[in-house]
Design an enzyme around this catalytic site. Structure first.
Site, PDB file in Angstrom:
ATOM      1  N   ARG A  65      -3.150  13.764   5.971  1.00 36.64           N
ATOM      2  CA  ARG A  65      -4.008  14.856   6.422  1.00 36.64           C
ATOM      3  C   ARG A  65      -3.925  16.062   5.493  1.00 36.64           C
ATOM      4  O   ARG A  65      -2.866  16.379   4.944  1.00 36.64           O
ATOM      5  CB  ARG A  65      -3.596  15.312   7.833  1.00 36.64           C
TER       6      ARG A  65
ATOM      7  N   THR B 107     -11.380  19.602   6.765  1.00 36.40           N
ATOM      8  CA  THR B 107     -11.318  18.181   6.387  1.00 36.40           C
ATOM      9  C   THR B 107     -10.699  18.086   4.992  1.00 36.40           C
ATOM     10  O   THR B 107     -10.623  19.074   4.271  1.00 36.40           O
ATOM     11  CB  THR B 107     -12.718  17.531   6.454  1.00 36.40           C
TER      12      THR B 107
ATOM     13  N   HIS C  81       0.832  -1.211   0.000  1.00 38.81           N
ATOM     14  CA  HIS C  81       0.000   0.000   0.000  1.00 38.81           C
ATOM     15  C   HIS C  81       0.864   1.257   0.000  1.00 38.81           C
ATOM     16  O   HIS C  81       2.031   1.228   0.367  1.00 38.81           O
ATOM     17  CB  HIS C  81      -0.962   0.022   1.201  1.00 38.81           C
TER      18      HIS C  81
ATOM     19  N   ARG D  21      -8.953  16.634  17.112  1.00 38.68           N
ATOM     20  CA  ARG D  21      -7.649  16.314  16.503  1.00 38.68           C
ATOM     21  C   ARG D  21      -7.159  17.605  15.826  1.00 38.68           C
ATOM     22  O   ARG D  21      -7.386  17.838  14.658  1.00 38.68           O
ATOM     23  CB  ARG D  21      -7.840  15.184  15.493  1.00 38.68           C
TER      24      ARG D  21
END
Ligand SMILES: [Fe+2]
Length: 558
Positions: free
Chosen positions: A410, A521, A12, A490
């Site tokens: 992120r 996000t 991955h 977070r």
């Protein structure tokens, strides 16, 4: 010295980065360019843009450094595990392992692919032990002269957890717990049991955990009372029928993907997360004890567990704490590319990583060209930060596309979807209209660093959204849509010097609302990779319920 770092294992998150004289220039995951999430193919596109950014050809590289051992050691360790009964040898496990070996061996573990794609090169091909590459990716970017370095992931060739002692630019191995005694393997096994994608959706289990209650007994699978932990590997390994039937007998049937989430599933998620946190805390304590150093660095996929990271940071055991933001295997490219510096008693460079903006960038000319191509109505903004803040304060959901793309999972204000965190309904609005994702997954706040103390009980320095903190009780109702059920968030603390444009957006939002926090996000739809190009952003904007798009100096509204 010019080195190319590569992650390629066919497992991955293939990626590449380029480093000149110990300085990281550019890094990107293959998935962002190919658009196939967690793309495990040879990172041909990622390498090409690395070379393009550095304006070099493959034959100008000194070394090409892979963040994995060659195919042989991986296969040999599998055979040893089968022979010792640590992994069940079935038709499927034996075949998978053999096919993986043959495929990688045929490709000379990636070296042959590289030559086929980029032509002959005088560069040395280097294969760095997987956990060493992870360890370098944490230590060499931490800025700490001395550190206890902990790597926890699914697996390397033989490693599952390792502890290193970083001192004066060197990394000494302290302890290795071999695969399959692996926290990552434990967590991904239960991610699959709960009906999610292993090695991808572990976030969902972590997000679901606070909705559960204690009481589920997982001692058949993991023991966290034996220091630092013991995964009952035979119960998990094999990644299929043996594990699922055992778990089935003890915990009930596995959840069918996309089916209703029952109380039982929430309670299992709670127990999995609880065990993971205990195991991680134990490993960190052991690392501190062995190295007698309280500066801690983490890497490896398990280190993406922001909840556990937050607890480690707030435990009082740690003085300074750095988690490599590209903690999973995309980040081994960063470590591998630095490995040549360890040759001949050399030292690793050590430049603190303070941001994640290492990817491609598109200027206004390229953006406007894309907007014209699609014949969109847009306007040029004199102050994109103020315009975006105004729209956010009116409750609009915005796509925000600026500067260099983030490296790591992120979005940190370059490829982000932004919204107003004060609206208690905003979580549901963004979930339903934009992300189409599960109701229980929390959204994260970006806040001005100087406001962190006012809003958070810890994590005053959290540039990467990789650790959670408790929101101060009196602020939970101020930013309800980014405060999770258990009062945690977070956070990304945004520094003016590091990302002035994004900082100013939050500042402008504060001027209008009194709140120096926005909801952030990643700019993607459910199941897709984060957008890279203006075309990706435009396509995603029009495939979702976003109200506006601020892209470079332009604004697009529906
Ligand atoms: Fe790894």
């Amino acid at each position: 010295m010019l080195t190319l770092g590569i992650n390629y294992s066919q497992m991955h998150d293939s990626s590449a980065c380029i480093v000149r004289d110990g300085e990281l220039l550019f890094a990107v995951a293959e998935e962002r360019i190919s658009r196939a999430k967690h793309d495990a193919r040879f990172p041909r596109n990622a390498i090409a843009v690395c070379l393009e950014f550095a304006k070099v050809h493959a034959d100008q590289l000194d070394e090409v450094c892979f963040g994995w051992q060659t195919a042989g050691p991986v296969f040999r360790h599998d055979l040893k595990c089968f022979a010792a009964g640590k992994m069940p040898l079935t038709y499927l496990t034996g075949l998978n392992s053999t096919l993986h070996f043959l495929s990688m061996w045929h490709q000379q573990s990636g070296a042959k692919k590289f030559a086929q794609q980029f032509g002959p090169t005088r560069a040395k091909m280097r294969f760095v032990d997987h956990h060493l590459a992870h360890a370098i990716s944490a230590y060499a970017y931490s800025g700490f002269d001395e550190a206890a370095v902990v790597v926890m992931d699914g697996r390397g060739a033989w490693e599952a957890t390792s502890i290193w002692h970083g001192r004066g630019g060197k990394l000494d191995p302290v302890l290795t717990i071999p695969f399959p005694d692996s926290i990552g393997f434990f967590y991904s096994g239960f991610t699959e049991f709960l009906g999610f994608q292993p090695n991808s959706d572990e976030w969902k289990v972590m997000g679901l955990a606070p909705y559960g209650q204690p009481g589920v007994d997982l001692s058949t699978f993991i023991d966290v009372k034996t220091m630092p932990y013991r995964v009952e590997a035979r119960q998990i390994a094999g990644n299929g029928t043996a594990f699922l039937s055992k778990a089935n007998a003890l915990l009930g049937a596995p959840r069918v993907p996309e089916s209703e989430i029952e109380e039982r599933h929430k309670n299992i998620a709670y127990a999995v997360q609880d065990a993971c946190e205990a195991a991680m805390m134990n490993v960190v304590k052991l690392a501190i004890e062995k190295t007698r150093c309280r500066n801690v660095c983490l890497a490896g996929g398990v280190a993406l567990n922001s909840k556990a990271n937050g607890k480690i940071a707030a435990s009082g055991n740690v003085d300074q704490f750095f988690v490599q933001p590209a903690a999973t295997d995309d980040g081994v490219a960063l470590g591998a590319a630095m490995a040549p510096h360890l040759d001949n008693c050399g030292k690793l460079p050590n430049k603190p990583m303070r941001h994640g903006y290492w990817g491609p960038c598109f200027d206004d000319e390229a953006i406007e060209s894309a907007l014209r191509t699609y014949k969109l109505r847009y306007k040029r903004l004199s102050d994109p930060a103020a315009a975006a803040a105004e729209l956010l304060s009116q409750g609009k959901i915005l796509g925000w596309f600026q500067g260099r793309m983030e490296f790591g999972p992120r979005a940190l204000g370059s490829r982000s979807i932004l919204a107003d965190p004060r609206d208690p309904e905003m979580n549901a609005k963004v979930n339903n209209a934009v992300k189409f994702r599960e109701w229980w997954r929390p959204f994260a706040p970006s806040l001005k660093k100087e406001a962190a103390g006012e809003y958070l009980e810890s994590a005053s320095d959290s540039p990467f959204m990789i650790l959670t903190a408790q929101v101060r009780p009196e602020k939970r109702s101020v930013i309800p849509s980014v405060t999770h059920l258990d009062g945690s968030a977070r956070p990304q603390t945004v520094e003016k010097e590091i990302n002035p444009l994004y900082w100013r957006l939050i500042d402008e939002f504060e001027k209008r609302t009194g709140v120096p926090v926005i909801m952030n996000t990643s700019f993607n739809l459910r199941g897709e990779a984060i957008v890279n190009t203006p075309t990706d952003a435009i396509r995603t904007f029009y495939s979702s319920g976003m109200d506006g798009l601020v892209i470079g100096s332009f604004q697009v509204e529906k």
